[in-house]
Design a protein around this motif. Sequence first.
Motif, PDB file in Angstrom:
ATOM      1  N   ASP B  39      62.411   0.559 -96.731  1.00 43.34           N
ATOM      2  CA  ASP B  39      62.392   1.642 -97.717  1.00 43.34           C
ATOM      3  C   ASP B  39      62.847   2.954 -97.098  1.00 43.34           C
ATOM      4  OD1 ASP B  39      61.583   2.871-100.260  1.00 43.34           O
ATOM      5  OD2 ASP B  39      59.886   3.695 -99.148  1.00 43.34           O
ATOM      6  N   CYS B  40      62.486   3.180 -95.827  1.00 44.66           N
ATOM      7  CA  CYS B  40      62.813   4.478 -95.212  1.00 44.66           C
ATOM      8  C   CYS B  40      63.733   4.333 -94.001  1.00 44.66           C
ATOM      9  CB  CYS B  40      61.549   5.239 -94.847  1.00 44.66           C
ATOM     10  SG  CYS B  40      60.487   4.412 -93.687  1.00 44.66           S
ATOM     11  N   GLY B  41      64.333   3.145 -93.831  1.00 48.01           N
ATOM     12  CA  GLY B  41      65.362   2.972 -92.809  1.00 48.01           C
ATOM     13  C   GLY B  41      64.853   2.906 -91.383  1.00 48.01           C
ATOM     14  N   LEU B  42      63.652   2.368 -91.191  1.00 47.92           N
ATOM     15  CA  LEU B  42      63.098   2.238 -89.839  1.00 47.92           C
ATOM     16  C   LEU B  42      62.955   0.778 -89.451  1.00 47.92           C
ATOM     17  CD1 LEU B  42      60.159   4.850 -89.849  1.00 47.92           C
ATOM     18  CD2 LEU B  42      62.532   5.201 -89.143  1.00 47.92           C
ATOM     19  N   THR B  43      62.771   0.543 -88.154  1.00 48.73           N
ATOM     20  CA  THR B  43      62.348  -0.774 -87.674  1.00 48.73           C
ATOM     21  C   THR B  43      61.085  -0.571 -86.850  1.00 48.73           C
ATOM     22  OG1 THR B  43      63.509  -0.729 -85.558  1.00 48.73           O
ATOM     23  CG2 THR B  43      64.764  -1.490 -87.492  1.00 48.73           C
ATOM     24  N   ALA B  44      60.534  -1.685 -86.373  1.00 49.65           N
ATOM     25  CA  ALA B  44      59.255  -1.622 -85.654  1.00 49.65           C
ATOM     26  C   ALA B  44      59.341  -0.712 -84.432  1.00 49.65           C
ATOM     27  CB  ALA B  44      58.828  -3.029 -85.245  1.00 49.65           C
ATOM     28  N   LYS B  45      60.513  -0.608 -83.823  1.00 49.78           N
ATOM     29  CA  LYS B  45      60.573   0.215 -82.601  1.00 49.78           C
ATOM     30  C   LYS B  45      60.485   1.712 -82.896  1.00 49.78           C
ATOM     31  CE  LYS B  45      65.621  -0.018 -81.924  1.00 49.78           C
ATOM     32  NZ  LYS B  45      65.892  -0.739 -83.201  1.00 49.78           N
ATOM     33  N   ASP B  46      60.598   2.083 -84.169  1.00 49.28           N
ATOM     34  CA  ASP B  46      60.443   3.488 -84.548  1.00 49.28           C
ATOM     35  C   ASP B  46      58.983   3.861 -84.830  1.00 49.28           C
ATOM     36  OD1 ASP B  46      63.307   3.956 -84.633  1.00 49.28           O
ATOM     37  OD2 ASP B  46      63.295   2.709 -86.436  1.00 49.28           O
ATOM     38  N   ILE B  47      58.112   2.854 -84.872  1.00 52.60           N
ATOM     39  CA  ILE B  47      56.704   3.086 -85.234  1.00 52.60           C
ATOM     40  C   ILE B  47      55.888   3.258 -83.948  1.00 52.60           C
ATOM     41  CG2 ILE B  47      54.674   2.123 -86.409  1.00 52.60           C
ATOM     42  CD1 ILE B  47      56.932   2.524 -88.380  1.00 52.60           C
ATOM     43  N   ASP B  48      55.058   4.313 -83.871  1.00 52.45           N
ATOM     44  CA  ASP B  48      54.194   4.463 -82.688  1.00 52.45           C
ATOM     45  C   ASP B  48      52.716   4.628 -83.053  1.00 52.45           C
ATOM     46  OD1 ASP B  48      54.313   6.993 -83.709  1.00 52.45           O
ATOM     47  OD2 ASP B  48      55.028   7.970 -81.867  1.00 52.45           O
ATOM     48  N   GLY B  49      52.394   4.406 -84.319  1.00 57.87           N
ATOM     49  CA  GLY B  49      50.995   4.431 -84.735  1.00 57.87           C
ATOM     50  C   GLY B  49      50.732   3.320 -85.734  1.00 57.87           C
ATOM     51  N   VAL B  50      49.609   2.616 -85.586  1.00 60.01           N
ATOM     52  CA  VAL B  50      49.289   1.484 -86.473  1.00 60.01           C
ATOM     53  C   VAL B  50      47.853   1.598 -86.961  1.00 60.01           C
ATOM     54  CG1 VAL B  50      48.979  -1.022 -86.602  1.00 60.01           C
ATOM     55  CG2 VAL B  50      50.931  -0.082 -85.365  1.00 60.01           C
ATOM     56  N   ALA B  51      47.675   1.502 -88.259  1.00 62.98           N
ATOM     57  CA  ALA B  51      46.332   1.459 -88.833  1.00 62.98           C
ATOM     58  C   ALA B  51      46.278   0.339 -89.861  1.00 62.98           C
ATOM     59  CB  ALA B  51      45.985   2.787 -89.497  1.00 62.98           C
ATOM     60  N   CYS B  52      45.181  -0.391 -89.873  1.00 60.15           N
ATOM     61  CA  CYS B  52      45.041  -1.492 -90.836  1.00 60.15           C
ATOM     62  C   CYS B  52      43.584  -1.914 -90.924  1.00 60.15           C
ATOM     63  CB  CYS B  52      45.910  -2.680 -90.438  1.00 60.15           C
ATOM     64  SG  CYS B  52      45.593  -3.274 -88.780  1.00 60.15           S
ATOM     65  N   ALA B  53      43.278  -2.684 -91.971  1.00 55.14           N
ATOM     66  CA  ALA B  53      41.954  -3.290 -92.140  1.00 55.14           C
ATOM     67  C   ALA B  53      42.167  -4.727 -92.601  1.00 55.14           C
ATOM     68  CB  ALA B  53      41.136  -2.520 -93.172  1.00 55.14           C
ATOM     69  N   GLY B  54      41.233  -5.586 -92.284  1.00 55.66           N
ATOM     70  CA  GLY B  54      41.366  -7.002 -92.653  1.00 55.66           C
ATOM     71  C   GLY B  54      41.986  -7.811 -91.534  1.00 55.66           C
ATOM     72  N   GLN B  55      42.903  -7.224 -90.819  1.00 54.53           N
ATOM     73  CA  GLN B  55      43.376  -7.704 -89.522  1.00 54.53           C
ATOM     74  C   GLN B  55      43.154  -6.541 -88.569  1.00 54.53           C
ATOM     75  OE1 GLN B  55      45.174 -11.401 -91.019  1.00 54.53           O
ATOM     76  NE2 GLN B  55      44.914 -10.763 -88.908  1.00 54.53           N
ATOM     77  N   THR B  56      43.122  -6.806 -87.258  1.00 56.88           N
ATOM     78  CA  THR B  56      42.962  -5.702 -86.320  1.00 56.88           C
ATOM     79  C   THR B  56      44.319  -5.069 -86.044  1.00 56.88           C
ATOM     80  OG1 THR B  56      43.349  -6.984 -84.303  1.00 56.88           O
ATOM     81  CG2 THR B  56      41.097  -6.985 -85.191  1.00 56.88           C
ATOM     82  N   PRO B  57      44.334  -3.788 -85.647  1.00 59.23           N
ATOM     83  CA  PRO B  57      45.605  -3.159 -85.261  1.00 59.23           C
ATOM     84  C   PRO B  57      46.259  -3.895 -84.088  1.00 59.23           C
ATOM     85  CG  PRO B  57      43.810  -1.542 -85.278  1.00 59.23           C
ATOM     86  CD  PRO B  57      43.200  -2.862 -85.554  1.00 59.23           C
ATOM     87  N   VAL B  58      45.461  -4.555 -83.248  1.00 61.80           N
ATOM     88  CA  VAL B  58      46.020  -5.354 -82.143  1.00 61.80           C
ATOM     89  C   VAL B  58      46.860  -6.485 -82.716  1.00 61.80           C
ATOM     90  CG1 VAL B  58      45.481  -6.739 -80.107  1.00 61.80           C
ATOM     91  CG2 VAL B  58      43.992  -4.819 -80.730  1.00 61.80           C
ATOM     92  N   GLU B  59      46.296  -7.178 -83.693  1.00 60.23           N
ATOM     93  CA  GLU B  59      47.020  -8.304 -84.314  1.00 60.23           C
ATOM     94  C   GLU B  59      48.301  -7.829 -84.998  1.00 60.23           C
ATOM     95  OE1 GLU B  59      43.414 -11.312 -85.607  1.00 60.23           O
ATOM     96  OE2 GLU B  59      43.609  -9.442 -86.717  1.00 60.23           O
ATOM     97  N   ILE B  60      48.195  -6.736 -85.732  1.00 57.78           N
ATOM     98  CA  ILE B  60      49.351  -6.272 -86.515  1.00 57.78           C
ATOM     99  C   ILE B  60      50.435  -5.695 -85.609  1.00 57.78           C
ATOM    100  CG2 ILE B  60      50.091  -4.597 -88.276  1.00 57.78           C
ATOM    101  CD1 ILE B  60      48.513  -7.113 -89.283  1.00 57.78           C
ATOM    102  N   ALA B  61      50.043  -4.903 -84.591  1.00 55.50           N
ATOM    103  CA  ALA B  61      51.032  -4.336 -83.673  1.00 55.50           C
ATOM    104  C   ALA B  61      51.766  -5.463 -82.943  1.00 55.50           C
ATOM    105  CB  ALA B  61      50.352  -3.400 -82.673  1.00 55.50           C
ATOM    106  N   HIS B  62      51.020  -6.434 -82.479  1.00 57.29           N
ATOM    107  CA  HIS B  62      51.647  -7.557 -81.766  1.00 57.29           C
ATOM    108  C   HIS B  62      52.555  -8.356 -82.678  1.00 57.29           C
ATOM    109  CE1 HIS B  62      51.629 -11.895 -80.737  1.00 57.29           C
ATOM    110  NE2 HIS B  62      52.109 -11.412 -79.615  1.00 57.29           N
TER     111      HIS B  62
END
Lengths: 136, 380
Positions: B39-62
């Motif tokens: 939607d905003c023209g990024l890929t995972a390497k552009d992301i440096d912060g992760v927040a989530c619930a239901g899965q851990t941020p460790v699981e989602i970042a990996h």
Amino acid sequence: MTEYTRPLPQPTPETQHYWDGAKAGELRLQRCGDCSHVYFPARPFCPACSSRDVNWFTASGKGTLFSYVINHRAPKGFEAPYIIAVVQLEEGPRMMSNLVDCPQTPEALEIDMPLEVTFVTATDDIAIPQFRPMGA
Amino acid sequence: MKQKSVAVVGAAETTGLGKIPDMSNIQLHADCALNAMADCGLTAKDIDGVACAGQTPVEIAHYLGITPTWVDGTAVGGCSFMLHVRHAAAAINEGLCKTVLITHGESGRSQIGRARPVPPPSSLIGQFEFPYGPMGPPTMFPMPVMRYMKDMGATHEDFATVAVIQREWAAKNPRATFHDPITVEDVLDSRMIAYPFRLLQCCLVSDGGGALILTSAERAKDFPTKPVYILGTGESVETPMVSQMESFTSSRAFRTASKKAFGEAGITHSDVDHLMIYDAFAHLPVFGLEDLGFCEPGEAAGFIRARHTAPGGKLPMNTNGGGLSYCHTGMYGMFALQESVRQMRGTAPAQVDGAKLSVCHGVGGMFAASGTIVFSNEAP
């Protein structure tokens, strides 16, 4: 006696005295020695003023019907429909309970109706406080 | 936080919604995350912060291949994502990270790879509520309703009307689960779940998810999407046991979170063009309208009955159809946020013409937690 298959509480060091009370047919609450706040559920300090000076006492077992639902989908150990109530205790705190010794219908219930505690023996160690209409 | 210092630049839901039997819980997080990045023209390497619930941020970042310098695993139920937005805004302003991805995915219906921990019998809820046979949210959440009805004079018809109007909004939304109109009689004739609430007053059970990407307002100008600015945020918690709420006619967490958000945003109620109030059950919009201050105590049912929140009304509310008719995965808050963002972008299926300010209010657990976000589409 039929086997008790409902969920059982597992007392902790902080709540054991409450459950010992239920087994002895007493509803036990705590009162703060500093600010006189009466609270539930059990913990060894006052949630109103953080004081550790708290004391157990036996409640009257009297209360009123604060709110309720009547569950129409029975989990293990329950027969639908059954009432899950929140009881306003005379001493101030509220607690969840079932209502027994009355029809499990809205027609049998009125918000603020008087209730009294009764105890259902679950196991050798655990009795569950329940409430019934006063004088039922 | 500083008003409009942070903006939503990416937002998307899962490709499918409702019944998604070919995706696990974690893949639902990834599917909407990839959609939001696209939607905003990024890929995972552009992301440096992760927040989530239901899965851990460790699981989602990996799983997504992200190397974060900031994570937030706040999990307080369905409003966790409102809290993530709040925490992410603070983190971006503090320089802890630049571009935050917030994900929600939940295989609520298909139950594929979904872990929902049950409190043990030694927990407070395990000792003092579970022995009385509550069966999850449908029996726990409506617990205050009979008290509310007595104290405020509300009726069964009032709480049925909430579901009827939600369905009117859903009829305008092609992605909503239900579209067919319903009447108050239909609601009151539907199957009893836990008196006083019937099936049509309880949320759906869906598969799906949604993701948001946040960055500083300054950087937001360089993105291809229309920035949606964060104007104010609030959060609070009250109790893990519904029986221990201070009041059964008002939620302390609702009042605390929304007051903070309105204060930060510096807005009054008449500024609000669009409102989302998490509607897992039919009484929540009633509590929300009163606790957020849109109505006086006891007046929200009449406000809804007067069609003020319905299509054409002065305060359009839950314009996606809500948890009652759009979808409800288990933690619906992300879908409320997505609809607020769509409304601010001007891309909602039931778009509120000229809407400039949206308030999005969530609940977690059974009135256990709350988060409020105020969005604006006007540049700082």
